[in-house]
Write a protein that holds these residues in place. Structure first.
Motif, mmCIF file in Angstrom:
data_model
loop_
_atom_site.group_PDB
_atom_site.id
_atom_site.type_symbol
_atom_site.label_atom_id
_atom_site.label_comp_id
_atom_site.label_asym_id
_atom_site.label_seq_id
_atom_site.Cartn_x
_atom_site.Cartn_y
_atom_site.Cartn_z
ATOM 1 N N LYS A 38 0.878 -1.168 0.000
ATOM 2 C CA LYS A 38 0.000 0.000 0.000
ATOM 3 C C LYS A 38 0.913 1.214 0.000
ATOM 4 O O LYS A 38 1.923 1.239 0.691
ATOM 5 C CB LYS A 38 -0.878 0.013 1.254
ATOM 6 N N TRP A 39 0.570 2.196 -0.810
ATOM 7 C CA TRP A 39 1.381 3.394 -0.814
ATOM 8 C C TRP A 39 0.487 4.600 -0.615
ATOM 9 O O TRP A 39 -0.600 4.673 -1.163
ATOM 10 C CB TRP A 39 2.258 3.406 -2.049
ATOM 11 N N ASP A 40 0.929 5.507 0.269
ATOM 12 C CA ASP A 40 0.180 6.701 0.650
ATOM 13 C C ASP A 40 1.016 7.927 0.306
ATOM 14 O O ASP A 40 2.199 7.991 0.636
ATOM 15 C CB ASP A 40 -0.109 6.708 2.156
ATOM 16 N N SER A 42 1.047 12.308 0.278
ATOM 17 C CA SER A 42 0.487 13.613 0.647
ATOM 18 C C SER A 42 1.106 14.638 -0.283
ATOM 19 O O SER A 42 2.332 14.779 -0.337
ATOM 20 C CB SER A 42 0.825 13.985 2.091
ATOM 21 N N SER A 74 -3.319 4.831 -9.386
ATOM 22 C CA SER A 74 -4.504 4.832 -8.528
ATOM 23 C C SER A 74 -5.739 5.117 -9.362
ATOM 24 O O SER A 74 -5.658 5.704 -10.449
ATOM 25 C CB SER A 74 -4.370 5.900 -7.427
ATOM 26 N N SER A 93 -4.164 7.325 -1.663
ATOM 27 C CA SER A 93 -3.685 5.981 -1.332
ATOM 28 C C SER A 93 -3.970 5.044 -2.498
ATOM 29 O O SER A 93 -4.933 5.233 -3.227
ATOM 30 C CB SER A 93 -4.397 5.437 -0.089
#
Length: 167
Positions: A38-40, A42, A74, A93
Motif C-alpha cells: 500500500k502506498w500513501d 500527501s 490509482s 492511497s
C-alpha cells in the motif's frame, strides 16, 4: 516573407513547484520475486494554484514508478473544498498488487528492500484543471525519492532525505 505569431491564450500555472509532503510504503506481502504493498502520498498544493489553476473540487490520480516503469496507477480519487489562496494537503492511497510488482522488477525491488533497506520510486499525479478554455488535467512528475525502511523492518518505509519537488 510573411511571419505569423501565434499567442497561447491559455494562462499557464505559476512556475511554483509542488512538493510531496510525505510518501509511505507499506509491504503487505513479500516473496523472493513479488510483493504487494500500500502506498500513501500527501501532495502539498501551493495557495496560489488552488481556485484558478486547480479546481477547488475535482479528481486526483497518481502513479508509482520504479526505474521509469509504472508499477501502479490509482483510481481517480475525488477531493473537495480546497480553499483558494491557502496551501493545502491532498492525501492519496493506492494498492500495488503482486501482479503489478513481479518478475525482474519485483526481484529488483525485493533485493533493494532486503539488501539496502531502502528503495527509490518516482511518482506522477494529475489534478483537475480549472483554467478557462481548458478541459482535463494538469500533470506533474516528481523527482525520485528514497524510501528507507524502519530499523528491523522490511514492511514499512518513509521518505528519507529531501521531499521531492514536482513539476
Amino acid at each position: 516573407m510573411i511571419a505569423f505569431v501565434v499567442w497561447d491564450t491559455i494562462p499557464r500555472p505559476p512556475s511554483q513547484d509542488m512538493n510531496l509532503s510525505s510518501m509511505d510504503f507499506t509491504v503487505l506481502n513479500i516473496t523472493e520475486t513479488r510483493l504487494s504493498a500500500k502506498w500513501d502520498l500527501s501532495i502539498r498544493i501551493p495557495g496560489d494554484l488552488s481556485g484558478y489553476y486547480i479546481c477547488l473540487q475535482g479528481d486526483v490520480q497518481t502513479s508509482l514508478l520504479y526505474k521509469n516503469v509504472t508499477l501502479a496507477t490509482s483510481s481517480p480519487q475525488k477531493y473537495y473544498n480546497l480553499q483558494p489562496g491557502w496551501p493545502q494537503l491532498l492525501m492519496v492511497s493506492a494498492l500495488v498488487s503482486d501482479e503489478d510488482i513481479s518478475g525482474s522488477i519485483g526481484k529488483n525491488i525485493v533485493e533493494d528492500i532486503k539488501n539496502q533497506k531502502e528503495v527509490q520510486f518516482e511518482s506522477r499525479f494529475s489534478l483537475t484543471d480549472c483554467r478557462e478554455e481548458t478541459i482535463g488535467v494538469i500533470n506533474y512528475a516528481c523527482r525520485e525519492v528514497t524510501l528507507r525502511f524502519e530499523p528491523g523492518s522490511e514492511m514499512k518505509a518513509k521518505v528519507f532525505g529531501k521531499h521531492p519537488k514536482c513539476k
